[in-house]
Enzyme design. Structure first.
Site, PDB file in Angstrom:
ATOM      1  N   GLU A 158       0.821  -1.221   0.000  1.00 28.59           N
ATOM      2  CA  GLU A 158       0.000   0.000   0.000  1.00 28.59           C
ATOM      3  C   GLU A 158       0.854   1.270   0.000  1.00 28.59           C
ATOM      4  O   GLU A 158       0.534   2.258  -0.672  1.00 28.59           O
ATOM      5  CB  GLU A 158      -0.923   0.003   1.240  1.00 28.59           C
TER       6      GLU A 158
ATOM      7  N   VAL B  25       2.604   3.424  -3.353  1.00 29.13           N
ATOM      8  CA  VAL B  25       2.001   4.417  -4.258  1.00 29.13           C
ATOM      9  C   VAL B  25       1.259   5.468  -3.436  1.00 29.13           C
ATOM     10  O   VAL B  25       0.374   5.132  -2.640  1.00 29.13           O
ATOM     11  CB  VAL B  25       1.023   3.748  -5.249  1.00 29.13           C
TER      12      VAL B  25
ATOM     13  N   GLY C   2       2.068   7.354  -0.896  1.00 29.86           N
ATOM     14  CA  GLY C   2       2.298   7.436   0.553  1.00 29.86           C
ATOM     15  C   GLY C   2       1.128   6.976   1.389  1.00 29.86           C
ATOM     16  O   GLY C   2       0.738   5.817   1.376  1.00 29.86           O
TER      17      GLY C   2
ATOM     18  N   ILE D  97      -2.059   7.659   1.191  1.00 32.19           N
ATOM     19  CA  ILE D  97      -3.391   7.524   0.568  1.00 32.19           C
ATOM     20  C   ILE D  97      -3.681   6.039   0.312  1.00 32.19           C
ATOM     21  O   ILE D  97      -2.859   5.359  -0.294  1.00 32.19           O
ATOM     22  CB  ILE D  97      -3.454   8.283  -0.780  1.00 32.19           C
TER      23      ILE D  97
ATOM     24  N   GLY E  31      14.809  18.518   3.327  1.00 27.45           N
ATOM     25  CA  GLY E  31      14.672  17.060   3.356  1.00 27.45           C
ATOM     26  C   GLY E  31      13.519  16.544   2.508  1.00 27.45           C
ATOM     27  O   GLY E  31      13.218  15.353   2.502  1.00 27.45           O
TER      28      GLY E  31
ATOM     29  N   LYS F  27       5.166   4.442  -9.893  1.00 29.37           N
ATOM     30  CA  LYS F  27       3.850   4.341  -9.243  1.00 29.37           C
ATOM     31  C   LYS F  27       2.740   4.199 -10.285  1.00 29.37           C
ATOM     32  O   LYS F  27       1.787   3.435 -10.089  1.00 29.37           O
ATOM     33  CB  LYS F  27       3.616   5.579  -8.371  1.00 29.37           C
TER      34      LYS F  27
ATOM     35  N   GLY G 235       6.438  11.031   3.811  1.00 28.11           N
ATOM     36  CA  GLY G 235       6.668  11.397   5.208  1.00 28.11           C
ATOM     37  C   GLY G 235       6.508  10.197   6.117  1.00 28.11           C
ATOM     38  O   GLY G 235       5.838   9.220   5.770  1.00 28.11           O
TER      39      GLY G 235
HETATM   40  N1  LIG Z   1      10.245   8.534   2.731  1.00 37.09           N
HETATM   41  C1  LIG Z   1       9.010   8.513   2.291  1.00 37.09           C
HETATM   42  O1  LIG Z   1       8.220   9.433   2.549  1.00 37.09           O
HETATM   43  C2  LIG Z   1       8.521   7.341   1.497  1.00 37.09           C
HETATM   44  C3  LIG Z   1       7.196   7.345   1.016  1.00 37.09           C
HETATM   45  C4  LIG Z   1       6.716   6.227   0.315  1.00 37.09           C
HETATM   46  C5  LIG Z   1       7.563   5.177   0.067  1.00 37.09           C
HETATM   47  N2  LIG Z   1       8.862   5.222   0.507  1.00 37.09           N
HETATM   48  C6  LIG Z   1       9.712   4.058   0.234  1.00 37.09           C
HETATM   49  O2  LIG Z   1      10.047   3.473   1.489  1.00 37.09           O
HETATM   50  C7  LIG Z   1      11.338   2.877   1.412  1.00 37.09           C
HETATM   51  C8  LIG Z   1      12.225   3.471   2.503  1.00 37.09           C
HETATM   52  O3  LIG Z   1      12.294   4.860   2.334  1.00 37.09           O
HETATM   53  P1  LIG Z   1      12.951   5.822   3.437  1.00 37.09           P
HETATM   54  O4  LIG Z   1      12.594   7.191   3.029  1.00 37.09           O
HETATM   55  O5  LIG Z   1      12.626   5.353   4.789  1.00 37.09           O
HETATM   56  O6  LIG Z   1      14.492   5.574   3.144  1.00 37.09           O
HETATM   57  P2  LIG Z   1      15.736   6.000   4.065  1.00 37.09           P
HETATM   58  O7  LIG Z   1      15.348   7.014   5.061  1.00 37.09           O
HETATM   59  O8  LIG Z   1      16.862   6.297   3.130  1.00 37.09           O
HETATM   60  O9  LIG Z   1      16.063   4.641   4.856  1.00 37.09           O
HETATM   61  C9  LIG Z   1      16.583   3.522   4.213  1.00 37.09           C
HETATM   62  C10 LIG Z   1      16.988   2.514   5.263  1.00 37.09           C
HETATM   63  O10 LIG Z   1      17.505   1.362   4.577  1.00 37.09           O
HETATM   64  C11 LIG Z   1      18.749   1.014   5.165  1.00 37.09           C
HETATM   65  N3  LIG Z   1      19.639   0.482   4.131  1.00 37.09           N
HETATM   66  C12 LIG Z   1      20.060   1.072   2.994  1.00 37.09           C
HETATM   67  N4  LIG Z   1      20.865   0.255   2.308  1.00 37.09           N
HETATM   68  C13 LIG Z   1      20.953  -0.873   3.034  1.00 37.09           C
HETATM   69  C14 LIG Z   1      21.652  -2.090   2.874  1.00 37.09           C
HETATM   70  N5  LIG Z   1      22.435  -2.297   1.802  1.00 37.09           N
HETATM   71  N6  LIG Z   1      21.510  -3.043   3.814  1.00 37.09           N
HETATM   72  C15 LIG Z   1      20.727  -2.810   4.903  1.00 37.09           C
HETATM   73  N7  LIG Z   1      20.048  -1.692   5.121  1.00 37.09           N
HETATM   74  C16 LIG Z   1      20.168  -0.732   4.200  1.00 37.09           C
HETATM   75  C17 LIG Z   1      19.339   2.300   5.737  1.00 37.09           C
HETATM   76  O11 LIG Z   1      20.229   1.940   6.782  1.00 37.09           O
HETATM   77  P3  LIG Z   1      21.052   3.035   7.612  1.00 37.09           P
HETATM   78  O12 LIG Z   1      20.015   3.897   8.264  1.00 37.09           O
HETATM   79  O13 LIG Z   1      21.810   2.236   8.596  1.00 37.09           O
HETATM   80  O14 LIG Z   1      21.892   3.772   6.622  1.00 37.09           O
HETATM   81  C18 LIG Z   1      18.069   3.008   6.227  1.00 37.09           C
HETATM   82  O15 LIG Z   1      17.780   2.620   7.519  1.00 37.09           O
HETATM   83  C19 LIG Z   1      11.827   3.154  -0.011  1.00 37.09           C
HETATM   84  O16 LIG Z   1      11.495   2.061  -0.837  1.00 37.09           O
HETATM   85  C20 LIG Z   1      11.022   4.372  -0.439  1.00 37.09           C
HETATM   86  O17 LIG Z   1      10.865   4.482  -1.835  1.00 37.09           O
HETATM   87  C21 LIG Z   1       9.347   6.275   1.208  1.00 37.09           C
END
Ligand SMILES: NC(=O)c1ccc[n+]([C@@H]2O[C@H](COP(=O)([O-])OP(=O)(O)OC[C@H]3O[C@@H](n4cnc5c(N)ncnc54)[C@H](OP(=O)(O)O)[C@@H]3O)[C@@H](O)[C@H]2O)c1
Length: 430
Positions: free
Chosen positions: A131, A134, A136, A138, A189, A207, A304
């Site tokens: 969910e 795509v 966030g 919603i 950020g 998406k 977020g």
């Molecule tokens: N941020 C958003 O608002 C949002 C919204 C919708 C979907 N998403 C999706 O959610 C997912 C996570 O996003 P995020 O924003 O939370 O990313 P993020 O803040 O960059 O966090 C990524 C996490 O993955 C870990 N990581 C990265 N490479 C790794 C590896 N090789 N082995 C083990 N751990 C690893 C990092 O570890 P460290 O912390 O130790 O470096 C970090 O804890 C992504 O697929 C993104 O597209 C994000």
């Protein structure tokens, strides 16, 4: 009470920490809604020593994320690492092969490998849910897959990337240029250090490809999404659009008709009164057109920690309640391979900006090219260019096909009097 659900969390960044916080803050509510205790057993990320602002001491730390499914005390893994390949994909495959349920927010991985992962999940009826991938927070996956399941959906379109929406709406509101607002978005950020996926429309295309599969029952086809980003949009485009009664938004549009499947992500002029023009900042908004329900509008926070964790935990609640649902609504073997080769014969008006030489012949040549391409004009506006040798020209066409516009742009590019690559934006009429 039914046995607890034992989970492992891979990735402790924005979303991963958001999920831990949500599970702690709303633990009682979630337990009442599922009838089960959700227990986080193990966690993993890259750097064990990073201060994440939350107490992680009660969870087992696993150094390598790919080792999580090797444990025998895990029912479900939440993958929040990101990236279409690498450890996220390795982990997803390992979970589904071993019969461990999987939740992910990783649209890039699903856009590229969703069919393979869904087949793995289907072969042993293991839940695989996404969910949060795509729009966030919603509930668009649930909305299309379940809420609109009785409908034939003819089109689905909307704002699917919060970062580019923040940039465009800030440019518009503060009357600032693209580079300036991008730098602010990075400082706040909202945009990553490498913003390519967001500003070039690739994230929205991931998406859109997922939504197409859910809406039309077609196999995932990310490669056929025509993608262009917001980096070419200028403040003067926005001001011109405003004079005409439009706002500029990055829109993902997918439709399926008897000619085939058409998927496109591009900056568009959206009428000011349209709901998509009202979605400001990092909001996302999606419209789906069903043949029974009519038009559905979904709007909310597209990114977020809180909103995305809300979507991740919604999947968790579904799975904890015991539901298994085919990941894409229809088993992979019955999804159609859509025809994406034909040109779309639907017509719409287009905004074209280009720079031309300040010569008597330039405008007449330009108009002759339009006539050759069988494109009629709604308006032509010529104004001072960057220097004395050039003028900026804004053309607004009458409704014409995208093929006619593509041919026109190719012809313009071969003309010595045209001094810039033409920028084109569809004018949304849906
Ligand atoms: N941020 C958003 O608002 C949002 C919204 C919708 C979907 N998403 C999706 O959610 C997912 C996570 O996003 P995020 O924003 O939370 O990313 P993020 O803040 O960059 O966090 C990524 C996490 O993955 C870990 N990581 C990265 N490479 C790794 C590896 N090789 N082995 C083990 N751990 C690893 C990092 O570890 P460290 O912390 O130790 O470096 C970090 O804890 C992504 O697929 C993104 O597209 C994000």
């Amino acid at each position: 009470m039914v046995q607890g659900l034992r989970i492992a969390l891979a990735g402790l960044g924005t979303v991963g920490c958001g999920v831990l916080k949500l599970l702690k803050d709303n633990a009682d509510l979630i337990e009442r809604r599922t009838g089960r205790k959700i227990e986080v057993i193990a966690i993993s990320a890259r750097n064990k020593n990073r201060d994440r602002g939350i107490d992680l001491s009660r969870y087992d730390w696993v150094d390598d994320v790919v080792d999580l499914p090797k444990r025998d005390d895990i029912d479900l893994v939440i993958e929040l690492i990101g990236g279409s390949e690498g450890p996220a994909l390795e982990l997803a495959r390992a979970c589904l092969k071993k019969g461990i349920a999987l939740i992910t927010a990783n649209k890039a991985m699903i856009a590229h490998h969703g069919m393979e992962l869904a087949e793995l999940a289907e072969s042993s009826q293991i839940p695989f849910a996404y969910e949060a991938a795509v729009a966030g927070g919603i509930p668009i996956i649930k909305g299309v897959k379940e809420g609109a399941a009785a409908n034939e959906i003819s089109q689905i379109f909307g704002i699917l990337n919060g970062t580019s929406n923040f940039i465009l709406t800030t440019m518009e509101k503060d009357k600032r240029g693209f580079e300036d607002v991008l730098a602010e978005a990075q400082a706040l950020g909202y945009a990553e250090a490498d913003p390519t996926f967001d500003i070039e429309g690739i994230d929205a295309a991931h998406k859109l490809a997922i939504l197409s599969t859910l809406a039309f029952g077609t196999k995932l086809d990310f490669d056929s999404v025509k993608t262009s980003g917001i980096q070419t949009v200028t403040l003067s485009d926005m001001q011109k659009a405003a004079q005409m009664g439009y706002k500029i938004r990055l829109i993902g549009q997918a439709k399926k008709n008897t000619q085939g499947l058409f998927q496109k992500v591009s900056p568009c002029l959206v009428p000011c009164h349209h709901p998509l023009a009202q979605a400001d900042g990092s909001l996302n908004a999606v419209v789906a057109q069903g043949n029974q329900v009519g038009r559905l509008l979904f709007e909310g926070a597209g990114a977020g920690a809180g909103p995305t964790a809300s979507a991740v935990v919604a999947d968790l609640v579904d799975i904890a309640r015991g539901g298994y649902a085919t990941p894409f609504g229809i088993p992979v073997q019955y999804l159609e391979k859509a025809d994406t080769d034909k040109a779309d014969s639907d017509k719409q008006s287009v905004y074209i900006r280009l720079s031309i030489a300040n010569t008597a012949q330039a405008i007449s040549k330009l108009v002759a090219f339009l006539a050759d391409a069988d494109i009629s004009l709604e308006s032509l506006n010529q104004q001072e260019g960057q220097d004395q040798e050039t003028s900026d020209v804004i053309l607004v066409t009458k409704a014409c096909t995208s093929e006619a516009i593509e041919n026109l742009v190719k012809a313009f590019n071969g003309l010595a009097e045209i001094k810039s690559v033409p920028v084109t934006m569809d004018i949304l009429n849906i």
